[in-house]
Design an enzyme around this catalytic site. Structure first.
Site, mmCIF file in Angstrom:
data_model
loop_
_atom_site.group_PDB
_atom_site.id
_atom_site.type_symbol
_atom_site.label_atom_id
_atom_site.label_comp_id
_atom_site.label_asym_id
_atom_site.label_seq_id
_atom_site.Cartn_x
_atom_site.Cartn_y
_atom_site.Cartn_z
ATOM 1 C CG HIS A 161 -1.978 -1.061 1.180
ATOM 2 N ND1 HIS A 161 -2.867 -1.208 0.144
ATOM 3 C CD2 HIS A 161 -2.255 -2.068 2.056
ATOM 4 C CE1 HIS A 161 -3.655 -2.246 0.378
ATOM 5 N NE2 HIS A 161 -3.308 -2.789 1.543
ATOM 6 C CG ASP A 197 -2.797 -8.215 0.622
ATOM 7 O OD1 ASP A 197 -2.082 -8.492 1.603
ATOM 8 O OD2 ASP A 197 -3.861 -7.566 0.713
ATOM 9 C CG HIS A 199 -6.648 -5.246 1.583
ATOM 10 N ND1 HIS A 199 -6.047 -6.089 2.504
ATOM 11 C CD2 HIS A 199 -7.834 -4.871 2.115
ATOM 12 C CE1 HIS A 199 -6.839 -6.203 3.563
ATOM 13 N NE2 HIS A 199 -7.932 -5.485 3.350
ATOM 14 C CG ASP A 286 -4.963 -10.005 3.218
ATOM 15 O OD1 ASP A 286 -4.609 -10.536 2.138
ATOM 16 O OD2 ASP A 286 -4.705 -8.827 3.515
HETATM 17 N N1 Q9C Z 1 -12.271 -2.671 8.802
HETATM 18 C C1 Q9C Z 1 -2.561 -5.203 4.132
HETATM 19 O O1 Q9C Z 1 -3.175 -6.240 4.029
HETATM 20 N N2 Q9C Z 1 -8.052 -1.222 6.975
HETATM 21 N N3 Q9C Z 1 -3.146 -4.086 4.580
HETATM 22 C C2 Q9C Z 1 -8.850 -2.321 7.303
HETATM 23 C C3 Q9C Z 1 -10.973 -3.093 8.321
HETATM 24 C C4 Q9C Z 1 -6.800 -1.384 6.334
HETATM 25 C C5 Q9C Z 1 -4.547 -4.059 4.927
HETATM 26 C C6 Q9C Z 1 -10.075 -1.912 8.024
HETATM 27 C C7 Q9C Z 1 -6.433 -2.715 5.795
HETATM 28 C C8 Q9C Z 1 -5.007 -2.711 5.301
HETATM 29 C C9 Q9C Z 1 -1.103 -5.164 3.853
HETATM 30 ZN ZN ZN Z 2 -4.231 -7.098 2.556
#
Ligand code: Q9C
Ligand code: ZN
Length: 343
Positions: A161, A197, A199, A286
């Protein structure tokens, strides 16, 4: 496959992140890397080696010098203003139409200037942990350059990110992008980054947006519903000489292996067609059904299938650890990808 890992990841241990309107304990915590390391040792995968230090120069190939300077001193400046008992979180950001011409002098202003969320605390050890993670990715790139077919950089904090001049999503330095650039600088004419990932890897996309020599492919939850919300859509294909060298494969909440496998096949076809010399694999687990902040439904055995599909692309591959928050099962799921790749 060699595993590169530094205990310095522990120095990033944020206390809380802003989630659903509340400060909650950080999901991105030291136990994540510890459980992956424990699983690697339990199954005799490895060997595990320490990264070698690469200094600032390879970070500056990807990140803005002003941003790197900010990351190095942000904690000390925060402590002067607010004390050391609270982690540094941003509170204000620019909206479209507001000026972004000047970098604020205030630490609070600069936290907002260089970030895009309030889930990513800067702590006393953030810079050291983040640089150790980048060094792990760079050491993995060195191994590929030396002729290894694969390596696993067990990085923490994660990186995908983080953009040229911003942090967020638990990421500060873009480990995968730094490794991909290092492979380019080491002589690989074309490099592909595949991001599995859950995201969207918005930082990696931004870094290579106008690059025709680095292909970015990401398989992720549709950003219309999911973090990071503002990019990762299927119609984002790159710009300038990079037009066509960015592919976003978006999937709906609830996706299981059937839907995932189709996207992975499309990603593999794109990478083969691009003609890369090496592959950097942003490995987030994830996508697992048990993940507490995500909504795909992969099973632990599906990660073996994922590894086999990645192996089928047929390129020297550097795995770089990204997300995955179902800590109890994270070791099994991550090592399943690596095992599936080797079989
Ligand atoms: N309600 C990575 O997997 N916000 N980052 C999540 C959940 C951020 C994930 C909020 C998620 C970032 C590297
Ligand atoms: Zn992620």
């Amino acid at each position: 496959m060699i595993v590169i890992h530094s205990e310095e990841h522990r120095l990033q241990a944020g206390r809380s992140e802003l989630n659903d309107g509340q400060l909650v304990p950080c999901y991105e915590k030291p136990a994540r890397a510890d459980i992956v390391r424990a699983r690697i040792e339990a199954v005799g995968f490895g060997p595990i080696v320490e990264p070698t230090r690469h200094g600032l120069a390879p970070l500056e190939r990807v990140h803005d010098a002003g941003y790197l300077g900010f990351l190095q001193t942000a904690w000390d400046e925060w402590v002067k203003e607010h004390g050391a008992d609270i982690d540094a979180l941003p509170l204000n950001w620019v909206a479209p139409g507001m000026s972004r011409r000047r970098v604020p002098r205030s630490i609070d202003g600069r936290l907002g200037f260089y970030s895009f969320d309030a889930g990513t605390p800067i702590t006393a050890g953030t810079w050291r942990a983040a640089t150790a993670a980048a060094d792990s990715a760079l050491t993995g790139a060195d191994r590929l350059r030396g002729g290894d077919r694969s390596a696993f950089s067990l990085c923490r904090p994660p990186g995908h990110h983080a953009g040229h001049a911003f942090y967020g999503g638990y990421c500060f330095l873009n480990n995968a992008a730094i490794a991909a650039q290092s492979l380019r600088d080491g002589g690989a004419a074309r490099v592909a980054v595949l991001d599995v990932d859950y995201h969207h890897g918005n930082g990696t996309q931004e870094i290579f947006w106008e690059r025709g020599d680095v292909l970015f492919v990401s398989i992720h939850a549709d950003p219309i519903d999911e973090f990071p919300y503002f990019c990762g859509h299927a119609d984002e294909t790159g710009a300038g000489v990079g037009e066509g060298a960015n592919l976003n494969l978006t999937l709906p909440w609830g996706t299981d292996w059937t839907g995932y496998a189709e996207a992975l096949a499309a990603a593999a076809a794109k990478i083969r067609e691009f003609g890369a010399d090496a592959l950097v694999l942003s490995l987030g687990a994830d996508t697992y059904g048990g993940d507490p902040i995500s909504r795909f439904r992969l099973l632990s055995e599906d990660f073996l299938r994922m590894g086999a599909a990645i192996s089928g692309i047929g390129l020297p591959t550097l795995f770089v650890m990204e997300g995955g928050y179902a800590v109890d099962d994270l070791g099994v799921n991550v090592v399943n990808v690596l095992t599936g790749f080797e079989q």
